[in-house]
Design a protein around this motif. Sequence first.
Motif, PDB file in Angstrom:
ATOM      1  N   VAL A 119       0.821  -1.214   0.000  1.00  0.00           N
ATOM      2  CA  VAL A 119       0.000   0.000   0.000  1.00  0.00           C
ATOM      3  C   VAL A 119       0.855   1.265   0.000  1.00  0.00           C
ATOM      4  O   VAL A 119       0.554   2.227  -0.723  1.00  0.00           O
ATOM      5  CB  VAL A 119      -0.940   0.005   1.226  1.00  0.00           C
ATOM      6  CG1 VAL A 119      -1.701   1.326   1.317  1.00  0.00           C
ATOM      7  CG2 VAL A 119      -1.906  -1.170   1.165  1.00  0.00           C
ATOM      8  N   LEU A 120       1.922   1.293   0.787  1.00  0.00           N
ATOM      9  CA  LEU A 120       2.707   2.517   0.962  1.00  0.00           C
ATOM     10  C   LEU A 120       3.215   3.111  -0.349  1.00  0.00           C
ATOM     11  O   LEU A 120       3.164   4.339  -0.521  1.00  0.00           O
ATOM     12  CB  LEU A 120       3.882   2.253   1.909  1.00  0.00           C
ATOM     13  CG  LEU A 120       3.513   1.949   3.367  1.00  0.00           C
ATOM     14  CD1 LEU A 120       4.755   1.606   4.175  1.00  0.00           C
ATOM     15  CD2 LEU A 120       2.781   3.127   4.008  1.00  0.00           C
ATOM     16  N   PRO A 121       3.706   2.319  -1.295  1.00  0.00           N
ATOM     17  CA  PRO A 121       4.181   2.924  -2.548  1.00  0.00           C
ATOM     18  C   PRO A 121       3.097   3.632  -3.347  1.00  0.00           C
ATOM     19  O   PRO A 121       3.417   4.447  -4.233  1.00  0.00           O
ATOM     20  CB  PRO A 121       4.746   1.719  -3.319  1.00  0.00           C
ATOM     21  CG  PRO A 121       5.087   0.714  -2.280  1.00  0.00           C
ATOM     22  CD  PRO A 121       4.017   0.877  -1.239  1.00  0.00           C
ATOM     23  N   SER A 142      11.971  -2.068   6.109  1.00  0.00           N
ATOM     24  CA  SER A 142      11.286  -1.744   4.855  1.00  0.00           C
ATOM     25  C   SER A 142      10.267  -0.638   5.055  1.00  0.00           C
ATOM     26  O   SER A 142      10.097   0.243   4.194  1.00  0.00           O
ATOM     27  CB  SER A 142      10.601  -2.997   4.300  1.00  0.00           C
ATOM     28  OG  SER A 142      11.537  -3.999   3.995  1.00  0.00           O
ATOM     29  N   TYR A 143       9.566  -0.643   6.196  1.00  0.00           N
ATOM     30  CA  TYR A 143       8.629   0.438   6.484  1.00  0.00           C
ATOM     31  C   TYR A 143       9.379   1.769   6.593  1.00  0.00           C
ATOM     32  O   TYR A 143       8.865   2.820   6.200  1.00  0.00           O
ATOM     33  CB  TYR A 143       7.900   0.171   7.803  1.00  0.00           C
ATOM     34  CG  TYR A 143       6.963  -1.006   7.784  1.00  0.00           C
ATOM     35  CD1 TYR A 143       6.273  -1.367   6.632  1.00  0.00           C
ATOM     36  CD2 TYR A 143       6.746  -1.754   8.935  1.00  0.00           C
ATOM     37  CE1 TYR A 143       5.411  -2.444   6.629  1.00  0.00           C
ATOM     38  CE2 TYR A 143       5.880  -2.836   8.940  1.00  0.00           C
ATOM     39  CZ  TYR A 143       5.215  -3.176   7.785  1.00  0.00           C
ATOM     40  OH  TYR A 143       4.354  -4.242   7.776  1.00  0.00           O
ATOM     41  N   TYR A 144      10.568   1.721   7.144  1.00  0.00           N
ATOM     42  CA  TYR A 144      11.386   2.927   7.299  1.00  0.00           C
ATOM     43  C   TYR A 144      11.667   3.577   5.943  1.00  0.00           C
ATOM     44  O   TYR A 144      11.451   4.778   5.756  1.00  0.00           O
ATOM     45  CB  TYR A 144      12.668   2.548   8.039  1.00  0.00           C
ATOM     46  CG  TYR A 144      13.881   3.383   7.787  1.00  0.00           C
ATOM     47  CD1 TYR A 144      13.928   4.728   8.157  1.00  0.00           C
ATOM     48  CD2 TYR A 144      15.016   2.819   7.207  1.00  0.00           C
ATOM     49  CE1 TYR A 144      15.066   5.477   7.936  1.00  0.00           C
ATOM     50  CE2 TYR A 144      16.146   3.560   6.992  1.00  0.00           C
ATOM     51  CZ  TYR A 144      16.178   4.882   7.348  1.00  0.00           C
ATOM     52  OH  TYR A 144      17.299   5.624   7.132  1.00  0.00           O
ATOM     53  N   ARG A 180      16.909  -3.687  15.741  1.00  0.00           N
ATOM     54  CA  ARG A 180      18.259  -3.164  15.942  1.00  0.00           C
ATOM     55  C   ARG A 180      18.791  -2.519  14.664  1.00  0.00           C
ATOM     56  O   ARG A 180      19.421  -1.454  14.692  1.00  0.00           O
ATOM     57  CB  ARG A 180      19.189  -4.294  16.388  1.00  0.00           C
ATOM     58  CG  ARG A 180      18.855  -4.842  17.762  1.00  0.00           C
ATOM     59  CD  ARG A 180      19.690  -6.077  18.059  1.00  0.00           C
ATOM     60  NE  ARG A 180      19.157  -6.779  19.230  1.00  0.00           N
ATOM     61  CZ  ARG A 180      19.353  -8.045  19.484  1.00  0.00           C
ATOM     62  NH1 ARG A 180      20.056  -8.790  18.646  1.00  0.00           N
ATOM     63  NH2 ARG A 180      18.847  -8.594  20.572  1.00  0.00           N
ATOM     64  N   GLU A 181      18.537  -3.193  13.538  1.00  0.00           N
ATOM     65  CA  GLU A 181      18.958  -2.635  12.251  1.00  0.00           C
ATOM     66  C   GLU A 181      18.294  -1.284  12.001  1.00  0.00           C
ATOM     67  O   GLU A 181      18.933  -0.329  11.550  1.00  0.00           O
ATOM     68  CB  GLU A 181      18.603  -3.616  11.128  1.00  0.00           C
ATOM     69  CG  GLU A 181      18.919  -3.096   9.729  1.00  0.00           C
ATOM     70  CD  GLU A 181      18.386  -4.008   8.648  1.00  0.00           C
ATOM     71  OE1 GLU A 181      18.233  -3.541   7.504  1.00  0.00           O
ATOM     72  OE2 GLU A 181      18.089  -5.190   8.940  1.00  0.00           O
ATOM     73  N   LEU A 182      17.012  -1.206  12.301  1.00  0.00           N
ATOM     74  CA  LEU A 182      16.281   0.048  12.140  1.00  0.00           C
ATOM     75  C   LEU A 182      16.888   1.159  12.986  1.00  0.00           C
ATOM     76  O   LEU A 182      17.114   2.276  12.497  1.00  0.00           O
ATOM     77  CB  LEU A 182      14.822  -0.152  12.530  1.00  0.00           C
ATOM     78  CG  LEU A 182      14.003   1.128  12.663  1.00  0.00           C
ATOM     79  CD1 LEU A 182      13.677   1.698  11.299  1.00  0.00           C
ATOM     80  CD2 LEU A 182      12.739   0.882  13.477  1.00  0.00           C
ATOM     81  N   ALA A 183      17.150   0.870  14.254  1.00  0.00           N
ATOM     82  CA  ALA A 183      17.688   1.888  15.146  1.00  0.00           C
ATOM     83  C   ALA A 183      19.012   2.435  14.633  1.00  0.00           C
ATOM     84  O   ALA A 183      19.254   3.650  14.678  1.00  0.00           O
ATOM     85  CB  ALA A 183      17.850   1.319  16.552  1.00  0.00           C
TER      86      ALA A 183
END
Length: 210
Positions: A119-121, A142-144, A180-183
Amino acid sequence: MTSETQAGVDDYVESYLPDDDALLAARMRAEDLGCAALGGAAGAALCFLATSLRARAVVEIGTGTGVSGLYLLRGMAPEGVLTSIDIEPEHHGAARQTFRDAGFAPGRTRLIMGRALEVLPRLTSGGYDLVFIDAARAEYPSYYENGVHLLRAGGVIAFHGVLAPRSDPARRDPGLLAARELARAVREDDRLVPTLLPVGGGLLAAALRG
């Protein structure tokens, strides 16, 4: 500070703004459906952000029973529209009831059923004041990327539950590793001004530089 003192502080922060009837009912629906509801401290932070931004367009990933959406709507501008994405149809039904109970007209919300990454794209790039994510942590990176793309200059992206991984650093759960990757990614992104708030299991928020 002792652990007992810290627990007392946490309890006070969590209950500082008590739930009204609409929130209490939404939390009961969440319990019935088996989905976790946003806590009061994190909800108050969302309402504060939406008010500070004078938000008119907000995207939420993870509708639940409308608890977080209610906090967002209460902070948004009177003409603001909340777009909320969830894959579970029963969540949308419960959220609609929550918003009706709180007195919000149907036109104030746009509930989209489907996978957020699909949806986001399709949403307007640069068209949103605030993006809030409270969903599967494994998909947070991916949301980021998709969420930052939606923000206008000065807009804010916020992720719920990012401090939980620190409770057991040895765990290799994909969701914990993704958090952790996101942060790390948000901290190192020169486009963003981040902050990490110790509410609701950790609320990571970042503003897009102008």
